[in-house]
Design an enzyme around this catalytic site. Structure first.
Site, PDB file in Angstrom:
ATOM      1  N   HIS A 207       0.856  -1.191   0.000  1.00 49.77           N
ATOM      2  CA  HIS A 207       0.000   0.000   0.000  1.00 49.77           C
ATOM      3  C   HIS A 207       0.881   1.226   0.000  1.00 49.77           C
ATOM      4  CE1 HIS A 207      -2.061  -3.265   2.179  1.00 49.77           C
ATOM      5  NE2 HIS A 207      -3.048  -2.942   1.373  1.00 49.77           N
TER       6      HIS A 207
ATOM      7  N   SER B 175     -10.210   1.111  11.230  1.00 53.29           N
ATOM      8  CA  SER B 175     -10.948   2.039  12.082  1.00 53.29           C
ATOM      9  C   SER B 175     -12.457   1.766  12.041  1.00 53.29           C
ATOM     10  CB  SER B 175     -10.647   3.486  11.712  1.00 53.29           C
ATOM     11  OG  SER B 175     -10.813   3.694  10.345  1.00 53.29           O
TER      12      SER B 175
ATOM     13  N   ARG C 263      -1.098  -0.206  11.050  1.00 53.88           N
ATOM     14  CA  ARG C 263      -0.108  -0.121   9.972  1.00 53.88           C
ATOM     15  C   ARG C 263       1.170   0.592  10.388  1.00 53.88           C
ATOM     16  NH1 ARG C 263      -2.648  -1.359   5.142  1.00 53.88           N
ATOM     17  NH2 ARG C 263      -4.848  -0.969   5.261  1.00 53.88           N
TER      18      ARG C 263
HETATM   19  P1  ADP Z   1      -6.275   1.241   8.105  1.00 53.23           P
HETATM   20  O1  ADP Z   1      -5.165   1.189   9.109  1.00 53.23           O
HETATM   21  O2  ADP Z   1      -6.887  -0.091   7.880  1.00 53.23           O
HETATM   22  O3  ADP Z   1      -5.873   1.950   6.876  1.00 53.23           O
HETATM   23  P2  ADP Z   1      -7.545   3.660   9.042  1.00 53.23           P
HETATM   24  O4  ADP Z   1      -6.464   4.383   8.336  1.00 53.23           O
HETATM   25  O5  ADP Z   1      -8.930   4.093   8.752  1.00 53.23           O
HETATM   26  O6  ADP Z   1      -7.460   2.108   8.801  1.00 53.23           O
HETATM   27  O7  ADP Z   1      -7.339   3.786  10.609  1.00 53.23           O
HETATM   28  C1  ADP Z   1      -6.075   3.812  11.199  1.00 53.23           C
HETATM   29  C2  ADP Z   1      -6.208   4.027  12.689  1.00 53.23           C
HETATM   30  O8  ADP Z   1      -6.778   2.893  13.319  1.00 53.23           O
HETATM   31  C3  ADP Z   1      -4.880   4.222  13.388  1.00 53.23           C
HETATM   32  O9  ADP Z   1      -4.436   5.542  13.289  1.00 53.23           O
HETATM   33  C4  ADP Z   1      -5.160   3.786  14.805  1.00 53.23           C
HETATM   34  O10 ADP Z   1      -5.576   4.853  15.619  1.00 53.23           O
HETATM   35  C5  ADP Z   1      -6.320   2.829  14.658  1.00 53.23           C
HETATM   36  N1  ADP Z   1      -5.879   1.467  14.953  1.00 53.23           N
HETATM   37  C6  ADP Z   1      -5.243   0.609  14.153  1.00 53.23           C
HETATM   38  N2  ADP Z   1      -4.989  -0.544  14.789  1.00 53.23           N
HETATM   39  C7  ADP Z   1      -5.482  -0.405  16.040  1.00 53.23           C
HETATM   40  C8  ADP Z   1      -5.534  -1.245  17.202  1.00 53.23           C
HETATM   41  N3  ADP Z   1      -5.018  -2.472  17.196  1.00 53.23           N
HETATM   42  N4  ADP Z   1      -6.138  -0.746  18.315  1.00 53.23           N
HETATM   43  C9  ADP Z   1      -6.663   0.496  18.320  1.00 53.23           C
HETATM   44  N5  ADP Z   1      -6.636   1.325  17.267  1.00 53.23           N
HETATM   45  C10 ADP Z   1      -6.046   0.885  16.150  1.00 53.23           C
HETATM   46 MG    MG Z   2      -5.221   3.901   6.825  1.00 50.87          MG
END
Ligand code: ADP
Ligand code: MG
Length: 580
Positions: free
Chosen positions: A218, A450, A548
């Site tokens: 990604h 998220s 990530r």
């Molecule tokens: P993705 O990571 O699938 O691209 P988003 O970008 O929408 O999803 O969301 C990222 C956010 O999700 C991060 O900034 C973090 O705050 C939250 N997040 C990711 N993993 C976790 C976790 N294991 N526990 C709590 N929050 C998390």
């Molecule tokens: Mg993201």
């Protein structure tokens, strides 16, 4: 941004339609985002995979005889929501002996696929899943979410698919998948980034003379950014890392030289040339080489090298017949026991049945004349959050750029826009119902990691309000606390991991103090919003251990966590709403 697309919001649907129209003899749509095998063989284990789109031909190109039975695609680079994964399972579960989900190791995918598997299991289906984590660029540490799943995933589709096609039972197909996972290693590099259509800007930037060694699919940052080198030196570094990670001495291997989308065949051939020379020097025999775009990253100028250590079993499974859009092996698989093309479409009805929430029934709507202040407050708060997500969409997406995949603002705005559209249909419903329905929309429309996390939070808040018998500052605080617990249970994060949790914890502590002191609700919410904002700020110096951003290790320091920032904006919106 120059791309051969129409409207960014139409990309995913038009990609699926384009594939299905091009290969009607192989694949059909079970829903807009779910592709199934046309001549689906029944009475076997069905294999389902998927993830965010933008990696074509993965995964719909591997739907076919001897490989996958269904693929589910989320928005570009965003995990499909739990209900969509479940819909893909539903599309193939009936008539088969079990379903194995092949999941790439990203928090969003793991959470959504796991929830779907659990739901299907509760309904009595034999469902299991495996998580692929072949990317050696990421350190394998118990303190992080572990390694990313990348191009090696396709070897899992192939070998587990062959085992399933041959009639192996679910535990056996899972064993084969896990054997591939244990023996496959990948590393990638990029020299030009890619742009998510809805973001309009590249996920990272590189100077003319720079490369990103160890890049993710990604566009996640890799192990180091360095001056360009001749490709042989890049290949040497990648193989060094792969061969240092697993004992390949004297092994026979399958090689995949994978193009990331913007790398022409002649360059992949130069990579292949070096890979073969190095492996031959090391006494490693190459049984098969696969060269081409298998797991792309939009138009990224990059490539990855994958080695799969073979034994007799895996070598046979790899060579077993298969016929999918992006993979043909041997003679076409006999279609004995197959069902006709028409019936492959049959699950579509079942899939659609469980899809969007129709909103309130007319009877509920009639009750809208009842004046329910709690429902009105929840509705106003959700509208305020939706507005805040729209207003901060670009900023949140930009925060997700250096330490994520540049989609957080887009995800949140898309999800809460859907909530806003849903609200008129919920007129007359009580506060807990509105929260529960909005939570379902967030889970299904935000996607990624998220979506399920915010959805869980909202669901728990609805339950807390219901249990308390009304919306008060105390039941709101209790809801946040239960939601935090739900998020920790679902994704295994803890305070200090640099996630939304780090904004939630101080907000909850602030509300607790206010409750103890008897502070009025408006002041208490304002203070909690302030505490959340400070908590988000305080994520800047942290090293990420979840999500990530954890792939970056030390390099995640110095950036604010996007999820913590969005939570702080939600709290600010709710506080402002309470004042008005
Ligand atoms: P993705 O990571 O699938 O691209 P988003 O970008 O929408 O999803 O969301 C990222 C956010 O999700 C991060 O900034 C973090 O705050 C939250 N997040 C990711 N993993 C976790 C976790 N294991 N526990 C709590 N929050 C998390
Ligand atoms: Mg993201």
């Amino acid at each position: 941004m120059k791309k051969f697309i129409n409207k960014p919001e139409d990309v995913e649907r038009q990609v699926v339609d384009g594939y299905v129209k091009a290969y009607p003899d192989l694949i059909a749509k079970a829903a807009d985002d779910i592709v199934v095998r046309v001549r689906r063989k029944q009475g076997k284990v069905a294999l389902v995979s998927g993830g965010g789109m933008g990696h074509e031909p993965a995964h719909l190109g591997y739907v076919g005889a001897g490989m996958l039975d269904a693929a589910v695609g989320g928005a570009i680079y965003t995990s499909p929501a739990e209900d969509r994964v479940k819909a893909a399972v539903d599309a193939v579960a009936l008539g088969n002996t079990g379903v194995l989900l092949v999941v790439k190791n990203y928090t969003g995918d793991v959470v959504n696929f796991k929830m779907a598997a659990e739901e299907a299991a509760e309904e009595g289906f034999a469902v299991d899943y495996v998580v692929v984590d072949d990317d050696v660029a990421v350190e394998d540490s118990s303190f992080t979410v572990g390694r990313r799943g990348v191009a090696g995933t396709i070897f899992v589709h192939k070998c587990a698919g062959a085992a399933a096609e041959a009639g192996a039972p679910l535990p056996e197909v899972k064993r084969v998948a896990e054997k591939v996972i244990a023996n496959v290693r990948t590393m990638g590099v990029a020299i030009e980034p890619c742009t998510v259509p809805a973001a309009g800007k590249p996920g990272f930037t590189l100077a003319d003379d720079e490369m990103e060694m160890g890049v993710g699919i990604h566009g996640e940052p890799g192990v180091r950014r360095a001056a360009m080198e001749p490709v042989d030196a890049m290949v040497d570094e990648m193989l060094e890392k792969i061969l240092g990670d697993l004992d390949f001495a004297g092994a026979r291997v399958a090689v995949m030289v994978n193009g990331a989308g913007g790398t022409p065949p002649y360059e992949l051939a130069i990579v292949s040339n070096r890979v073969h020379d190095v492996l031959s020097e090391r006494g490693i025999a190459v049984a098969r080489t696969y060269m081409g775009p298998f797991m792309t990253s939009l138009e990224m100028r990059g490539f990855s090298v994958t080695l799969l250590r073979l034994d007799d079993e895996l070598e046979k499974l790899l060579a077993a017949p298969a016929r999918a859009v992006a993979w043909t092996e041997g003679e076409a698989v006999a279609s004995a026991g197959a069902v006709s093309g028409a019936s492959a479409e049959a699950p579509a009805a079942a899939v659609e049945k469980g899809a969007p929430d129709a909103g309130a029934k007319p009877a509920d709507a009639a009750a809208s004349t009842v004046d329910d202040p709690a429902a009105a407050r929840v509705t106003a708060a959700l509208l305020a959050v939706a507005e805040a997500m729209d207003a901060h969409k670009d900023e949140l997406t930009e925060l997700d750029m250096p330490i994520g995949d540049s989609d957080h603002g887009i995800n949140m705005a898309r999800g809460f826009d859907a909530v806003r559209e849903q609200l008129p249909g919920l007129a007359g419903a009580d506060a807990p119902t509105i929260m529960r329905k909005a939570a379902m929309t967030v889970i299904s429309k935000v996607g990624g990691s998220s979506g399920p996390l915010y959805g869980t939070l909202m669901r728990k808040m609805g339950v807390a309000v219901k249990r308390a018998g009304g919306l008060t500052l105390a039941s709101f605080a209790q809801g946040l606390r239960d939601g935090l617990q739900g998020i920790e249970d679902l994704a295994g994060g803890a305070p200090g991991d640099k996630t939304m949790i780090d904004a939630m914890v101080p907000a909850i502590a602030s509300l607790d103090e206010a409750l103890a002191a008897g502070t009025p609700a408006t002041a208490a919410l304002a203070a909690a919003a302030q505490a959340a904002a400070e908590g988000a700020e305080a994520t800047i110096p942290l090293v990420a251990r979840k999500g990530r951003a954890s792939y970056l290790g030390e390099r995640s320091r110095g950036h604010k966590d996007p999820g913590a920032a969005s939570f702080a904006y939600c709290m600010a919106a709710i506080a402002a709403c309470a004042r008005s």
